[in-house]
Design a protein around this motif. Sequence first.
Motif, PDB file in Angstrom:
ATOM      1  N   ALA A 104       0.827  -1.205   0.000  1.00  0.00           N
ATOM      2  CA  ALA A 104       0.000   0.000   0.000  1.00  0.00           C
ATOM      3  C   ALA A 104       0.861   1.255   0.000  1.00  0.00           C
ATOM      4  O   ALA A 104       0.558   2.235  -0.694  1.00  0.00           O
ATOM      5  CB  ALA A 104      -0.939  -0.013   1.199  1.00  0.00           C
ATOM      6  N   LEU A 105       1.934   1.250   0.774  1.00  0.00           N
ATOM      7  CA  LEU A 105       2.826   2.408   0.798  1.00  0.00           C
ATOM      8  C   LEU A 105       3.443   2.636  -0.582  1.00  0.00           C
ATOM      9  O   LEU A 105       3.584   3.780  -1.033  1.00  0.00           O
ATOM     10  CB  LEU A 105       3.917   2.200   1.847  1.00  0.00           C
ATOM     11  CG  LEU A 105       3.448   2.288   3.299  1.00  0.00           C
ATOM     12  CD1 LEU A 105       4.500   1.717   4.248  1.00  0.00           C
ATOM     13  CD2 LEU A 105       3.122   3.733   3.689  1.00  0.00           C
ATOM     14  N   GLY A 106       3.793   1.548  -1.265  1.00  0.00           N
ATOM     15  CA  GLY A 106       4.318   1.684  -2.614  1.00  0.00           C
ATOM     16  C   GLY A 106       3.298   2.268  -3.567  1.00  0.00           C
ATOM     17  O   GLY A 106       3.631   3.056  -4.446  1.00  0.00           O
ATOM     18  N   GLY A 107       2.025   1.884  -3.385  1.00  0.00           N
ATOM     19  CA  GLY A 107       0.977   2.409  -4.238  1.00  0.00           C
ATOM     20  C   GLY A 107       0.744   3.894  -4.031  1.00  0.00           C
ATOM     21  O   GLY A 107       0.420   4.619  -4.980  1.00  0.00           O
ATOM     22  N   ILE A 108       0.890   4.343  -2.801  1.00  0.00           N
ATOM     23  CA  ILE A 108       0.706   5.766  -2.494  1.00  0.00           C
ATOM     24  C   ILE A 108       1.825   6.593  -3.122  1.00  0.00           C
ATOM     25  O   ILE A 108       1.611   7.718  -3.576  1.00  0.00           O
ATOM     26  CB  ILE A 108       0.643   5.982  -0.972  1.00  0.00           C
ATOM     27  CG1 ILE A 108      -0.642   5.348  -0.424  1.00  0.00           C
ATOM     28  CG2 ILE A 108       0.700   7.473  -0.621  1.00  0.00           C
ATOM     29  CD1 ILE A 108      -0.708   5.312   1.088  1.00  0.00           C
ATOM     30  N   GLY A 109       3.021   6.033  -3.151  1.00  0.00           N
ATOM     31  CA  GLY A 109       4.116   6.705  -3.833  1.00  0.00           C
ATOM     32  C   GLY A 109       4.791   7.778  -2.998  1.00  0.00           C
ATOM     33  O   GLY A 109       5.028   7.594  -1.798  1.00  0.00           O
ATOM     34  N   SER A 110       5.076   8.914  -3.611  1.00  0.00           N
ATOM     35  CA  SER A 110       5.879   9.948  -2.949  1.00  0.00           C
ATOM     36  C   SER A 110       5.221  10.472  -1.680  1.00  0.00           C
ATOM     37  O   SER A 110       5.910  10.947  -0.775  1.00  0.00           O
ATOM     38  CB  SER A 110       6.141  11.103  -3.916  1.00  0.00           C
ATOM     39  OG  SER A 110       4.922  11.699  -4.329  1.00  0.00           O
ATOM     40  N   GLY A 111       3.910  10.376  -1.593  1.00  0.00           N
ATOM     41  CA  GLY A 111       3.230  10.819  -0.386  1.00  0.00           C
ATOM     42  C   GLY A 111       3.538   9.975   0.826  1.00  0.00           C
ATOM     43  O   GLY A 111       3.233  10.364   1.955  1.00  0.00           O
ATOM     44  N   ALA A 112       4.154   8.809   0.595  1.00  0.00           N
ATOM     45  CA  ALA A 112       4.520   7.909   1.696  1.00  0.00           C
ATOM     46  C   ALA A 112       6.022   7.960   1.986  1.00  0.00           C
ATOM     47  O   ALA A 112       6.560   7.068   2.638  1.00  0.00           O
ATOM     48  CB  ALA A 112       4.109   6.489   1.349  1.00  0.00           C
ATOM     49  N   ARG A 113       6.679   9.016   1.525  1.00  0.00           N
ATOM     50  CA  ARG A 113       8.128   9.103   1.684  1.00  0.00           C
ATOM     51  C   ARG A 113       8.565   9.003   3.148  1.00  0.00           C
ATOM     52  O   ARG A 113       9.637   8.481   3.463  1.00  0.00           O
ATOM     53  CB  ARG A 113       8.633  10.413   1.075  1.00  0.00           C
ATOM     54  CG  ARG A 113      10.151  10.536   1.002  1.00  0.00           C
ATOM     55  CD  ARG A 113      10.550  11.809   0.276  1.00  0.00           C
ATOM     56  NE  ARG A 113      10.122  11.762  -1.120  1.00  0.00           N
ATOM     57  CZ  ARG A 113       9.541  12.779  -1.747  1.00  0.00           C
ATOM     58  NH1 ARG A 113       9.310  13.912  -1.113  1.00  0.00           N
ATOM     59  NH2 ARG A 113       9.190  12.662  -3.015  1.00  0.00           N
ATOM     60  N   GLY A 114       7.715   9.486   4.054  1.00  0.00           N
ATOM     61  CA  GLY A 114       8.069   9.429   5.476  1.00  0.00           C
ATOM     62  C   GLY A 114       8.200   8.018   6.001  1.00  0.00           C
ATOM     63  O   GLY A 114       8.777   7.803   7.087  1.00  0.00           O
ATOM     64  N   ALA A 115       7.673   7.031   5.273  1.00  0.00           N
ATOM     65  CA  ALA A 115       7.742   5.640   5.721  1.00  0.00           C
ATOM     66  C   ALA A 115       9.019   4.940   5.256  1.00  0.00           C
ATOM     67  O   ALA A 115       9.203   3.754   5.555  1.00  0.00           O
ATOM     68  CB  ALA A 115       6.530   4.867   5.203  1.00  0.00           C
ATOM     69  N   LEU A 116       9.896   5.640   4.550  1.00  0.00           N
ATOM     70  CA  LEU A 116      11.113   4.998   4.044  1.00  0.00           C
ATOM     71  C   LEU A 116      11.938   4.326   5.146  1.00  0.00           C
ATOM     72  O   LEU A 116      12.426   3.212   4.955  1.00  0.00           O
ATOM     73  CB  LEU A 116      11.961   6.014   3.275  1.00  0.00           C
ATOM     74  CG  LEU A 116      11.495   6.293   1.839  1.00  0.00           C
ATOM     75  CD1 LEU A 116      12.297   7.441   1.237  1.00  0.00           C
ATOM     76  CD2 LEU A 116      11.625   5.048   0.976  1.00  0.00           C
ATOM     77  N   PRO A 117      12.132   4.952   6.318  1.00  0.00           N
ATOM     78  CA  PRO A 117      12.894   4.247   7.368  1.00  0.00           C
ATOM     79  C   PRO A 117      12.238   2.929   7.771  1.00  0.00           C
ATOM     80  O   PRO A 117      12.934   1.930   8.010  1.00  0.00           O
ATOM     81  CB  PRO A 117      12.903   5.257   8.528  1.00  0.00           C
ATOM     82  CG  PRO A 117      12.722   6.589   7.868  1.00  0.00           C
ATOM     83  CD  PRO A 117      11.796   6.334   6.721  1.00  0.00           C
ATOM     84  N   ASP A 118      10.904   2.919   7.840  1.00  0.00           N
ATOM     85  CA  ASP A 118      10.206   1.689   8.204  1.00  0.00           C
ATOM     86  C   ASP A 118      10.373   0.625   7.123  1.00  0.00           C
ATOM     87  O   ASP A 118      10.528  -0.570   7.418  1.00  0.00           O
ATOM     88  CB  ASP A 118       8.717   1.971   8.412  1.00  0.00           C
ATOM     89  CG  ASP A 118       8.477   3.092   9.417  1.00  0.00           C
ATOM     90  OD1 ASP A 118       8.531   2.827  10.623  1.00  0.00           O
ATOM     91  OD2 ASP A 118       8.244   4.237   8.976  1.00  0.00           O
ATOM     92  N   LEU A 119      10.318   1.054   5.866  1.00  0.00           N
ATOM     93  CA  LEU A 119      10.486   0.106   4.765  1.00  0.00           C
ATOM     94  C   LEU A 119      11.913  -0.449   4.736  1.00  0.00           C
ATOM     95  O   LEU A 119      12.127  -1.615   4.415  1.00  0.00           O
ATOM     96  CB  LEU A 119      10.144   0.774   3.443  1.00  0.00           C
ATOM     97  CG  LEU A 119       8.658   1.099   3.241  1.00  0.00           C
ATOM     98  CD1 LEU A 119       8.456   1.975   2.017  1.00  0.00           C
ATOM     99  CD2 LEU A 119       7.847  -0.188   3.117  1.00  0.00           C
TER     100      LEU A 119
END
Length: 244
Positions: free
Chosen positions: A213-228
């Motif tokens: 889901a985070l991948g689908g949201i794209g750049s708007g989910a950039r804050g989740a990069l550390p979690d990913l």
Amino acid sequence: MTGPARRERSFQQVGPEGLRTGCRTIAAALVLLAAPVVLATTTTPAFAAHRTAHADADADALVEQLRELPLPLRAMPQLVASASAKSTPPALPAIESKRQHVYDQLHALGPASVPALARALRDPDPEMRRHVAVALDVVGGGWWQFPDGGSKLDLRPALPALLSALGDSDSDVRAWAAQDISDIGEGAAAAVPRLRAMLRSPDAGSRGSACNALGGIGSGARGALPDLRNALNDSSPEVRQAAR
């Protein structure tokens, strides 16, 4: 795409990736059999007002038909061969013809079907919630073949209900809700905090769903990069693949 849940389950509990694969095949065959759904229309103001007043009730009644359907079967070998040969498909089970009819009607109903599906995501029956979450992906994912065209319905009106469904007690509902959020894309950025929380779930399927889901949201989910990045070391190979 990597499905939110690759663990083995019965055909009635198959996750988004496996179910989408089976549905694509069934849909490719069914579209050759299905007749377009014809909705009566008129331009009179009185009829337009009547239709608007009853739209919610009609949509709710249509969504209710999902309760009678088991989740789609996996891909059928005979359908694969028929679809690939572009020949007339074999006769299908009555339940699959009914499924096609219900999905076609939901799509033909247009935007009015999305709020109705969102309301049904709060049904007390987890199986019904599962059916509804799958149906949202069918009408909003752009992969099912409809007689009236292949345009996707905008799922954003269902986002509040989908956010709640991310915490559903049923793991399949959570997985499909995350897939529906992925279908929305950038417009679902409000889901990022809950998806980041899902990455800490003890359930591997939920963690993988959150990655997708985070991948689908794209750049708007950039804050989740550390979690990913942390998910790249997950104990589940499916979650690691989804994180990549």
